[in-house]
Motif scaffolding. Structure first.
Motif, PDB file in Angstrom:
ATOM      1  N   VAL A  35       2.408  27.635  11.454  1.00  0.00           N
ATOM      2  CA  VAL A  35       3.114  26.011  12.644  1.00  0.00           C
ATOM      3  C   VAL A  35       2.652  24.833  12.104  1.00  0.00           C
ATOM      4  N   TRP A  36       1.043  24.797  11.421  1.00  0.00           N
ATOM      5  CA  TRP A  36       0.300  23.787  10.961  1.00  0.00           C
ATOM      6  C   TRP A  36       1.055  23.850   9.627  1.00  0.00           C
ATOM      7  N   GLN A  37       1.561  24.563   8.774  1.00  0.00           N
ATOM      8  CA  GLN A  37       2.477  24.252   7.477  1.00  0.00           C
ATOM      9  C   GLN A  37       3.883  23.631   7.452  1.00  0.00           C
ATOM     10  N   LYS A  38       4.195  24.491   8.767  1.00  0.00           N
ATOM     11  CA  LYS A  38       5.898  23.857   9.110  1.00  0.00           C
ATOM     12  C   LYS A  38       5.633  22.240   9.307  1.00  0.00           C
ATOM     13  N   MET A  39       5.205  21.837  10.757  1.00  0.00           N
ATOM     14  CA  MET A  39       4.686  20.376  10.754  1.00  0.00           C
ATOM     15  C   MET A  39       4.683  19.572   9.789  1.00  0.00           C
ATOM     16  N   ASP A  40       3.323  20.169   9.047  1.00  0.00           N
ATOM     17  CA  ASP A  40       2.986  19.314   7.770  1.00  0.00           C
ATOM     18  C   ASP A  40       4.285  19.295   7.324  1.00  0.00           C
ATOM     19  N   ASP A  41       5.226  19.615   6.559  1.00  0.00           N
ATOM     20  CA  ASP A  41       6.801  19.880   6.259  1.00  0.00           C
ATOM     21  C   ASP A  41       7.237  19.015   6.254  1.00  0.00           C
ATOM     22  N   LYS A  42       7.172  18.912   7.584  1.00  0.00           N
ATOM     23  CA  LYS A  42       8.148  18.000   9.012  1.00  0.00           C
ATOM     24  C   LYS A  42       7.646  16.687   8.434  1.00  0.00           C
ATOM     25  N   ASN A  43       6.288  16.202   8.289  1.00  0.00           N
ATOM     26  CA  ASN A  43       5.863  15.082   8.227  1.00  0.00           C
ATOM     27  C   ASN A  43       5.586  14.021   9.583  1.00  0.00           C
ATOM     28  N   GLN A  44       4.892  15.798  10.613  1.00  0.00           N
ATOM     29  CA  GLN A  44       4.579  15.398  12.050  1.00  0.00           C
ATOM     30  C   GLN A  44       3.394  15.318  12.141  1.00  0.00           C
ATOM     31  N   LEU A  45       2.048  15.624  11.418  1.00  0.00           N
ATOM     32  CA  LEU A  45       0.796  15.465  11.474  1.00  0.00           C
ATOM     33  C   LEU A  45       0.380  13.734  10.668  1.00  0.00           C
ATOM     34  N   GLU A  46       1.386  12.794  10.982  1.00  0.00           N
ATOM     35  CA  GLU A  46       0.781  11.545  10.190  1.00  0.00           C
ATOM     36  C   GLU A  46       0.256  10.672  11.738  1.00  0.00           C
ATOM     37  N   TRP A  47      -0.461  10.327  10.898  1.00  0.00           N
ATOM     38  CA  TRP A  47      -1.579   9.523  12.039  1.00  0.00           C
ATOM     39  C   TRP A  47      -1.046   8.815  12.426  1.00  0.00           C
ATOM     40  N   ASN A  48       0.252   8.166  12.528  1.00  0.00           N
ATOM     41  CA  ASN A  48       1.233   7.156  13.054  1.00  0.00           C
ATOM     42  C   ASN A  48       2.258   7.489  14.114  1.00  0.00           C
ATOM     43  N   LEU A  49       2.518   8.920  14.312  1.00  0.00           N
ATOM     44  CA  LEU A  49       2.979   9.487  15.045  1.00  0.00           C
ATOM     45  C   LEU A  49       2.097   9.975  15.677  1.00  0.00           C
ATOM     46  N   TRP A  50       0.474  10.235  16.044  1.00  0.00           N
ATOM     47  CA  TRP A  50      -0.533  10.583  17.037  1.00  0.00           C
ATOM     48  C   TRP A  50      -0.835   9.378  17.341  1.00  0.00           C
ATOM     49  N   GLU A  51      -1.250   8.253  16.572  1.00  0.00           N
ATOM     50  CA  GLU A  51      -1.789   7.145  17.243  1.00  0.00           C
ATOM     51  C   GLU A  51      -0.946   6.198  18.535  1.00  0.00           C
ATOM     52  N   PRO A  52      -0.522   6.180  19.027  1.00  0.00           N
ATOM     53  CA  PRO A  52      -0.005   5.910  20.116  1.00  0.00           C
ATOM     54  C   PRO A  52      -0.915   6.247  21.032  1.00  0.00           C
TER      55      PRO A  52
END
Length: 304
Positions: A35-52
């Motif tokens: 799951v972590w690899q799939k999210m990383d491939d889709k750029n879902q782990l970028e900090w700007n998405l979690w910063e809010p």
């Protein structure tokens, strides 16, 4: 410790359990890594998405108000559904056939209808037959649907909890002259609460989660619906789903933990001290004795 249903595992069983635990842990870690690899491939782990979620704006503007509406609807629904379910559950055990039939019909009818349909019907009823404002109408519809469905489910929980008690409890109450209503309220219901508590809390967890149906179909601003607005503003759909899922998990874990603590407390409070009362300690009511054994001067004149 061995029991009727469980035997203490031997050396081979212990080794097998350890092996299965290790295999399960490895598989779980493998799934999490995938799951972590799939999210990383889709750029879902970028900090700007979690910063809010590290700022106050996302919580105070979207998530916390939505969580408040979720808890509000769930709390009101449970406060109404629990006593209503208790009434219908007791009514299903009535000595009068027409009471049993009417209560059974109501319970089976509302238990068979999906809660989402009940919410939609309730919302349409409020639109056509009441003057409730459009802002408050989704809350009323959600509460109505949750109450109708969960009261019917809780009615069966109450009935099953009371029927699970030994018949000797009822017979002993009748033997000392208690009426059926007194037996139910003073003897059976207090003892059945401990047995019913896990099922009641499980239903409360269901109520909390079912409030999301009102958000999807009726626009009720609960937690999941508020997440949609947050994700639209910050363009972080997957992270917002994950955060809301964690909030639901924490909330339901707190509910079940509180229920476990309350159940243990109730069980400890109901344990007998084991003290033996002497004859001088027990107060005997002569009127009750005469009512039980008759009004004759001896046992032969007014006994059983």
């Amino acid at each position: 410790m061995s029991s009727v249903l469980y035997d203490t595992p031997g050396p081979r069983a212990k080794r097998r359990n350890v092996l299965l635990s290790v295999v399960f842990t490895l598989l779980l870690l493998l799934v999490l890594w995938w799951v972590w690899q799939k999210m990383d491939d889709k750029n879902q782990l970028e900090w700007n998405l979690w910063e809010p979620f590290t700022t106050d704006a996302a919580w105070t503007t979207y998530l916390l108000p939505g969580l408040g509406n979720t808890l509000k609807a769930a709390a009101i629904s449970m406060v109404i559904a629990l006593p209503l379910g208790a009434v219908f559950g007791i009514a299903r055990m009535s000595d009068h056939a027409w009471v049993r039939g009417a209560a059974g019909t109501v319970v089976e009818f509302f238990r068979a209808i999906p809660v989402l349909l009940l919410m939609l019907f309730a919302n349409e009823f409020y639109v056509r037959s009441t003057d409730i404002s459009s802002e408050q109408r989704p809350l009323y519809a959600v509460i109505t649907g949750l109450v109708l469905y969960n009261a019917s489910v809780l009615a069966e929980v109450v009935r099953a909890g009371i029927l699970s008690l030994p018949k000797g409890q009822t017979e002993a109450a009748y033997a000392v002259g208690l009426r059926k209503g007194q037996t139910m309220t003073n003897i059976l219901l207090p003892q059945a609460v401990t047995a019913m508590l896990p099922a009641i809390v499980s239903q409360l967890v269901v109520i909390v989660k079912d409030t999301a149906l009102g958000g999807v179909m009726l626009g009720f601003p609960e937690l999941l619906n508020s997440r949609q607005t947050l994700a639209a503003n910050y363009a972080n759909v997957i992270p917002s789903f994950i955060v809301v899922a964690i909030v639901y998990i924490v909330l339901n874990f707190l509910l079940t933990s509180f229920a476990s603590w309350l159940e243990q407390r109730l069980r400890r409070s109901k344990k007998s001290t084991g003290a033996v009362l002497g004859e001088d300690t027990v107060e005997v009511n002569p009127a009750a004795v005469r009512g039980t054994y008759g009004t004759g001067e001896n046992t032969g004149g007014g006994g059983f």
